[in-house]
Design a protein around this motif. Structure first.
Motif, PDB file in Angstrom:
ATOM      1  N   ILE A 178       0.964 -10.457 -57.595  1.00 44.22           N
ATOM      2  CA  ILE A 178       0.965 -11.056 -56.254  1.00 44.22           C
ATOM      3  C   ILE A 178      -0.204 -12.027 -56.092  1.00 44.22           C
ATOM      4  O   ILE A 178      -0.045 -13.156 -55.598  1.00 44.22           O
ATOM      5  CB  ILE A 178       0.909  -9.957 -55.179  1.00 44.22           C
ATOM      6  N   MET A 179      -1.384 -11.622 -56.541  1.00 43.44           N
ATOM      7  CA  MET A 179      -2.565 -12.475 -56.413  1.00 43.44           C
ATOM      8  C   MET A 179      -2.403 -13.769 -57.211  1.00 43.44           C
ATOM      9  O   MET A 179      -2.722 -14.859 -56.728  1.00 43.44           O
ATOM     10  CB  MET A 179      -3.807 -11.707 -56.870  1.00 43.44           C
ATOM     11  N   LEU A 180      -1.902 -13.652 -58.443  1.00 40.31           N
ATOM     12  CA  LEU A 180      -1.768 -14.842 -59.269  1.00 40.31           C
ATOM     13  C   LEU A 180      -0.646 -15.745 -58.763  1.00 40.31           C
ATOM     14  O   LEU A 180      -0.717 -16.970 -58.897  1.00 40.31           O
ATOM     15  CB  LEU A 180      -1.510 -14.452 -60.729  1.00 40.31           C
ATOM     16  N   ALA A 181       0.381 -15.165 -58.154  1.00 42.62           N
ATOM     17  CA  ALA A 181       1.463 -15.972 -57.592  1.00 42.62           C
ATOM     18  C   ALA A 181       0.937 -16.880 -56.483  1.00 42.62           C
ATOM     19  O   ALA A 181       1.371 -18.041 -56.349  1.00 42.62           O
ATOM     20  CB  ALA A 181       2.576 -15.070 -57.062  1.00 42.62           C
ATOM     21  N   LEU A 182      -0.005 -16.392 -55.689  1.00 40.23           N
ATOM     22  CA  LEU A 182      -0.607 -17.218 -54.637  1.00 40.23           C
ATOM     23  C   LEU A 182      -1.386 -18.381 -55.245  1.00 40.23           C
ATOM     24  O   LEU A 182      -1.338 -19.513 -54.741  1.00 40.23           O
ATOM     25  CB  LEU A 182      -1.521 -16.357 -53.760  1.00 40.23           C
ATOM     26  N   VAL A 183      -2.112 -18.110 -56.331  1.00 41.01           N
ATOM     27  CA  VAL A 183      -2.838 -19.180 -57.027  1.00 41.01           C
ATOM     28  C   VAL A 183      -1.865 -20.214 -57.591  1.00 41.01           C
ATOM     29  O   VAL A 183      -2.087 -21.429 -57.513  1.00 41.01           O
ATOM     30  CB  VAL A 183      -3.709 -18.588 -58.163  1.00 41.01           C
ATOM     31  N   TRP A 184      -0.775 -19.739 -58.130  1.00 36.96           N
ATOM     32  CA  TRP A 184       0.243 -20.631 -58.710  1.00 36.96           C
ATOM     33  C   TRP A 184       0.825 -21.558 -57.643  1.00 36.96           C
ATOM     34  O   TRP A 184       0.965 -22.767 -57.866  1.00 36.96           O
ATOM     35  CB  TRP A 184       1.332 -19.778 -59.353  1.00 36.96           C
ATOM     36  N   LEU A 185       1.150 -21.021 -56.478  1.00 39.21           N
ATOM     37  CA  LEU A 185       1.699 -21.845 -55.399  1.00 39.21           C
ATOM     38  C   LEU A 185       0.691 -22.902 -54.957  1.00 39.21           C
ATOM     39  O   LEU A 185       1.049 -24.066 -54.712  1.00 39.21           O
ATOM     40  CB  LEU A 185       2.096 -20.958 -54.217  1.00 39.21           C
TER      41      LEU A 185
END
Length: 407
Positions: A178-185
């Motif tokens: 979840i944390m890395l998905a926010l960075v990706w977006l």
């Protein structure tokens, strides 16, 4: 303050931030897999095999990724890596009975691809932001980037061990996804410049370096990193847990502190290798620091053979090994970026880190197999031999810095 920076530097800062965020998940995932599957009763060799695809696909990715970066731009390779890592993490959130060896190996393969796309993108970008004449600045920037990355990887080791204790394996992996998905977006919105894309589209055969210096450095790098991973990746954490009886969080905390310290030394390595006197490092520094490194695993092995207290031997020995290995790694990282071509830098950097991935693959496999057969001391003796091979290869470098040397 950011508004006053050039567009290229702002893009590089975004790339670096992505790299740091990815590195946290990469370190945490490695520690999670080692500790969790050891808890399930997997042997050291079986745990090592879980990382085989991670390293094998790292070899392939560095070759193909450098080519893709030169054709498409480093922003696209960076975002592709972030997306793949999110998917790999989500693959590991399945129920425990689904976590077969093959399933985990596939997830690790995607994670290995993602990691090397990110590393290649970040390391290649810095070459394009520093003038060719400013080699001292280039060395300092590469050292800071490499050191900060490894410090964060160490934090990731501790994060993985803590999350495993608090949330269990699936919960820990889900939080990281979840944390890395926010960075990706955020990266998809902010990374807009095609940094590193060549004016002329390179052919795939261009991924193989024609530079003698880069080929020599790549061969030395392979044995250098195999010498670290042959005892650090599998053998050491299993020894600490199995023989010394440490808890998960103790293993994670110790290895995290080591990697954080290792990264900190990398960041200041230029001050150990001639920057204060205005000297740019080359073959002499690589050979001298490599020779010093070869003595350390040998001394640790001899101390364990003499039945000295294994806990103190490993703590003190690892601290010394970490300092000297960090300087060696920083020297290598600077020289590859320095020697790389300005146009198509990702091709040379990708080729070099392909050799780095081969070294990690060799070290990981040896770490599980040798430890299971003969124990930690045997891993340390093999580490000594691998460092000596790297030093002998480094002797083939020319004394000074070469310009566009080819074979």
């Amino acid at each position: 303050m950011l508004a006053g920076l050039s567009a290229g530097v702002r893009q590089y800062l975004v790339v670096t931030g992505n790299y740091w965020a990815f590195t946290l998940t990469d370190g945490a995932l490695r520690m999670l897999v080692v500790l969790y599957f050891h808890q399930l009763g997997y042997s050291p060799l079986q745990i090592a095999l879980l990382f085989v695809f991670y390293e094998v696909f790292g070899v392939v990715t560095n070759l193909v990724g450098g080519w893709l970066g030169a054709r498409l731009g480093l922003n696209r390779t960076m975002n592709l890596g972030l997306g793949l890592q999110v998917f790999a993490l989500l693959m590991l959130t399945v129920p425990p009975e689904w976590l077969s060896v093959v399933w985990v190996m596939v997830a690790q393969a995607l994670s290995g691809i993602a990691k090397d796309l990110n590393k290649m993108s970040a390391k290649s970008s810095i070459k394009l932001l520093v003038p060719e004449s400013a080699q001292g600045t280039l060395y300092k920037w590469v050292a800071i980037l490499t050191g900060s990355k490894n410090a964060l990887k160490g934090v990731g080791f501790f994060l993985g061990a803590v999350l495993l204790s608090l949330l269990g394996f699936a919960g820990a992996v889900l939080v990281m996804a979840i944390m890395l998905a926010l960075v990706w977006l955020a990266s998809l919105l902010l990374l807009k410049q095609d940094l590193g894309r060549m004016k002329q589209k390179p052919k795939f055969r261009d991924v193989f370096s024609k530079s003698r210096a880069i080929n020599v450095l790549a061969a030395a790098r392979m044995f250098l990193f195999a010498s670290r991973d042959v005892w650090f990746v599998i053998a050491l954490p299993v020894f600490l847990k199995e023989v010394l009886g440490w808890d998960f969080w103790q293993v994670g905390f110790f290895m995290a502190c080591w990697v954080v310290g290792y990264g900190a030394v990398q960041s200041v390595a230029p001050y150990f290798t001639g920057k204060r006197s205005g000297r740019i490092p080359g073959r002499t520094e690589v050979v001298v620091w490599g020779s010093l490194l070869a003595f350390l695993p040998m001394m640790i092995a001899l101390a364990l053979y003499q039945s000295w207290h294994p806990g103190w031997v490993l703590v003190i020995g690892l601290l010394c090994f970490g300092v000297v290995f960090a300087v060696n790694s920083s020297l290598h990282s600077y020289l590859i970026v320095s020697y790389a071509r300005g146009d198509g830098v990702s091709l040379d950097v990708g080729f070099y880190y392909m050799a780095n991935a081969m070294g990690r693959l060799l070290g990981t496999l040896l770490s599980g197999w040798v430890y299971m057969q003969w124990g930690l001391q045997a891993c340390l003796w093999i580490s000594t031999g691998l460092v000596l091979i790297a030093v002998l290869i480094s002797l083939a470098l020319a004394p000074g810095r070469l310009e566009n040397d080819t074979v």
